[in-house]
Scaffold this active site. Structure first.
Site, PDB file in Angstrom:
ATOM      1  N   HIS A 174       0.837  -1.202   0.000  1.00  0.00           N
ATOM      2  CA  HIS A 174       0.000   0.000   0.000  1.00  0.00           C
ATOM      3  C   HIS A 174       0.871   1.251   0.000  1.00  0.00           C
ATOM      4  O   HIS A 174       0.633   2.188  -0.768  1.00  0.00           O
ATOM      5  CB  HIS A 174      -0.904  -0.024   1.233  1.00  0.00           C
ATOM      6  N   GLU A 175       1.890   1.255   0.838  1.00  0.00           N
ATOM      7  CA  GLU A 175       2.790   2.408   0.888  1.00  0.00           C
ATOM      8  C   GLU A 175       3.582   2.551  -0.413  1.00  0.00           C
ATOM      9  O   GLU A 175       3.819   3.672  -0.887  1.00  0.00           O
ATOM     10  CB  GLU A 175       3.743   2.280   2.080  1.00  0.00           C
ATOM     11  N   HIS A 178       1.589   4.441  -2.929  1.00  0.00           N
ATOM     12  CA  HIS A 178       1.691   5.899  -2.803  1.00  0.00           C
ATOM     13  C   HIS A 178       2.907   6.429  -3.566  1.00  0.00           C
ATOM     14  O   HIS A 178       2.835   7.461  -4.238  1.00  0.00           O
ATOM     15  CB  HIS A 178       1.813   6.294  -1.332  1.00  0.00           C
TER      16      HIS A 178
END
Length: 327
Positions: A174-175, A178
């Site tokens: 998920h990071e 980004h």
């Protein structure tokens, strides 16, 4: 509410209201097991994992993210302001803070976490950032990316204790989402602009409030994109949904009693309850000042996307990691 300064925790999975961490087609649906600690060599995906050599951010970017990113790019002077205010001093401050208060993960330090991050980065076709582990009782993971500088991800020790290895790798993915989508850069620029506009006498506050609302809409859409990145690495929607469920109401002692199917049913009941005119109004009031969508809404979104033709098409483009290593 005021904008978040660029030195704060800009993006990530969290349990607070401001910063919370989120089919078919050949996916193996497995029951989430009781927490498995990181005490021995880990290769979560192994030979079964698919990696995407030519993956582009727009291949999985959520439509709302695309729309709101275009709106941010259209704001005059946003990039120029950010470039003027971000420089080597900011980078040095953040670097020293993390070196001084956290543990830097590497091949020789917390190597299991290093392997999970490296594998997730390979699957998403993105360079792995620095990874730090910080002591904190608040389950959280966040990313900072300054344009032209080396980004880094920070995860809290309580998050490691709460999640299984596969779930923890989904958070790291998920990071990485980004970073692949340049979310950190746009968030930093937007926050700086909001803080600057807010100092203008008279109409400054009104303009800042309007811009803030736009930023939060974009942030919520960006989180949906990064949940998709998590799914591309986990390659099992139940893993991603389990993370959202645990951050909504989990603890290490309750982990083996949590039920993903029941949480999805809870998500459906929320959708039904908020579908009426009054429910729609209450739902908007609940979420308008949140940087992250509600966990149940994120669970519904990732469940729906896991069944989509777009996701199935992406899986067809993937190659087993070991096959890629041999080629």
């Amino acid at each position: 509410m005021a904008s978040v300064p660029f030195t704060a925790q800009p993006l990530g999975f969290v349990t607070s209201d401001r910063f919370r961490f989120g089919g078919g087609s050949g996916i193996r649906f497995v029951r989430v097991q009781k927490n498995q600690k990181l005490g021995f060599p880990v290769c979560r995906a192994g030979s079964d994992a698919l990696a995407f050599r030519d993956l582009d951010a727009d291949d999985f970017r959520h439509p709302l993210d695309k729309q709101n990113t275009m709106m941010l790019r259209a704001i005059p002077g946003l990039k120029e302001v950010g470039k003027a205010l971000l420089g080597t001093v900011t980078e040095q401050v953040m670097l020293l803070e993390n070196i001084g208060t956290s543990v830097l993960v590497s091949k020789n330090q917390l190597s299991d976490l290093h392997n999970l991050m490296a594998e997730a980065a390979e699957i998403l076709n993105v360079n792995a950032p620095d990874l730090y582990v910080r002591q904190s009782p608040v389950p959280n993971a966040y990313t900072l990316a300054i344009s032209g500088k080396r980004p880094f991800v920070v995860i809290h020790t309580s998050l490691v204790e709460l999640l299984t290895r596969a779930e923890l790798q989904a958070v790291l993915a998920h990071e990485l989402g980004h970073l692949k989508c340049d979310h950190g850069v746009w968030l930093t620029y937007a926050n700086i602009l909001t803080l600057g506009v807010n100092t203008v006498p008279g109409i400054g506050g009104l303009i800042a409030q309007t811009l803030e609302e736009q930023i939060f809409r974009w942030l919520r859409a960006a989180e949906l994109t990064c949940d998709r990145a998590a799914l591309l690495v986990a390659q099992d929607p139940r893993v991603v949904i389990s993370v959202l469920m645990k951050l909504a109401g989990g603890s290490p002692s309750l982990a083996d009693q949590l039920n993903v199917d029941a949480f999805l049913e809870q998500a459906r009941s929320y959708e039904k309850a908020s579908s009426s005119p009054v429910g729609w109004y209450i739902r908007n009031a609940q979420t308008s000042q949140l940087s992250h969508p509600l966990p149940v809404l994120r669970a519904s979104e990732i469940d729906e996307w896991s069944r989509s033709s777009a996701y199935r098409s992406l899986l067809k483009r993937g190659l087993p990691i070991r096959s890629q290593q041999k080629s």
